[in-house]
Scaffold this active site. Structure first.
Site, PDB file in Angstrom:
ATOM      1  N   SER A  14      -2.418  64.577  -3.734  1.00 21.95           N
ATOM      2  CA  SER A  14      -1.469  65.615  -4.163  1.00 21.95           C
ATOM      3  C   SER A  14      -2.096  66.999  -3.996  1.00 21.95           C
ATOM      4  O   SER A  14      -2.596  67.317  -2.919  1.00 21.95           O
ATOM      5  CB  SER A  14      -1.042  65.348  -5.609  1.00 21.95           C
ATOM      6  OG  SER A  14       0.127  66.044  -5.938  1.00 21.95           O
TER       7      SER A  14
ATOM      8  N   ASP B 113       3.889  60.816  -3.371  1.00 23.17           N
ATOM      9  CA  ASP B 113       2.647  61.359  -3.922  1.00 23.17           C
ATOM     10  C   ASP B 113       1.551  60.301  -4.063  1.00 23.17           C
ATOM     11  O   ASP B 113       1.775  59.206  -4.578  1.00 23.17           O
ATOM     12  CB  ASP B 113       2.951  61.975  -5.290  1.00 23.17           C
ATOM     13  CG  ASP B 113       1.895  62.958  -5.750  1.00 23.17           C
ATOM     14  OD1 ASP B 113       0.707  62.570  -5.826  1.00 23.17           O
ATOM     15  OD2 ASP B 113       2.250  64.111  -6.032  1.00 23.17           O
TER      16      ASP B 113
END
Length: 307
Positions: A76, A188
């Site tokens: 991320s 993610d």
């Protein structure tokens, strides 16, 4: 028959600590450090939206402390900071871009059943500080981690285009649209790899420094849907399997839980949090990276008996 030589242990307590360390490494899955050279140091950066700016403080403290990073992996926002670092961007450049960042630089609100916003702009945003277009062109070996929404497994990008990999790693479920890439639907990386210790080990890291950004939900009521999504994932993260912690040699956890997901304006405070936590960890890192002590030496026992 000659009496076999006995081994004399120099500094027995140090030898005992070293032996216990090997046992712990075996039990935890950590790799033993080499004895004939300095180990390759890997840095694993976790996610956390704007809280990830704390990673810049971590890098600053490691640089000032003389700790050379040989490989870096990110999940991320950790992937974004890892990309900037691996490309050779200076910490000053990274700090300036972080302070100037706004949501519109990497996100665009959209109407979709799959999410609230697109992060397509992230591909042009990263070019502000990264001239390379491919992961395997970096100055420092880099891994960007995403999650395959079909299998639930982590996807470790160590080559190929930076843009799609970075977008996938930052595609926060329910907020950003998933990223379709090479036949897979990706989201993610923190879902499958909150702190990408395994990924940086795949790059050859032998000593891993992991950075975890706590996002424990505060006591006050959530103000909007984004708060609900964020706090739900924070709770899930708190109860998730933390195998990565056992595989890391050092875990740094900056005090960032009280920062909001979009607190880019508080860049100096976030950097300070990362810096402070890393300075506190430096003695442990230095002690672990010290050259090994002298090996056991055979010492022949004197004897008056005939052969």
């Amino acid at each position: 028959m000659k009496t076999p030589p006995k081994f004399k242990v120099k500094r027995p307590m140090r030898w005992l600590r070293k032996a216990l360390g090997k046992v712990r490494n075996f039990a935890s899955g950590r790799r033993p450090l080499p004895t004939d050279r300095a180990p390759r140091v890997g840095l694993a950066l976790g996610g956390g939206f704007a809280r990830g700016i704390a990673h810049i403080g971590v890098l600053k403290a490691l640089e000032e402390g003389g700790i050379h990073v040989d490989a870096v992996a990110g999940t991320s926002v950790g992937a974004l900071i890892a990309t900037a670092f691996a490309s050779g961007a200076t910490l000053e450049e990274m700090e300036r871009h972080a302070a100037e960042t706004q949501f519109k630089d990497f996100g665009r609100w959209t109407l979709s059943w799959m999410g609230l916003a697109s992060n397509e702009r992230l591909e042009s945003y990263v070019r502000r500080f990264c001239l390379a277009s491919k992961i395997d062109e970096m100055k420092t070996p880099l891994a960007i981690v995403a999650t395959d929404l079909g299998t639930g497994e982590p996807v470790n990008f160590t080559k190929g285009e930076i843009g799609p990999a970075l977008r996938a790693s930052c595609a926060y479920p329910g907020f950003f649209l998933p990223v379709e890439h090479e036949g897979r639907i990706l989201v993610d990386g923190f879902l499958a790899s909150p702190v990408p210790v395994n990924a940086v080990q795949l790059l050859g890291a032998e000593f891993v420094i992991a950075v975890f950004l706590d996002s424990s939900p505060p006591d006050e009521k959530p103000a909007n849907m984004l708060d609900v999504i964020g706090r739900s994932f924070a709770i899930m993260q708190r109860h998730a399997n933390k195998t990565w912690q056992r595989k890391a040699d050092v875990v740094i956890a900056p005090d960032v839980a009280h920062f909001a997901w979009d607190d880019f304006a508080r860049t100096p405070d976030l950097i300070a949090a990362g810096y402070t936590a890393t300075v506190a960890a430096l003695p442990k890192i230095r002690a672990a990276l010290k050259p090994p002590s002298a090996p056991l030496e055979p010492v022949a026992e004197s004897t008056s008996a005939a052969d």
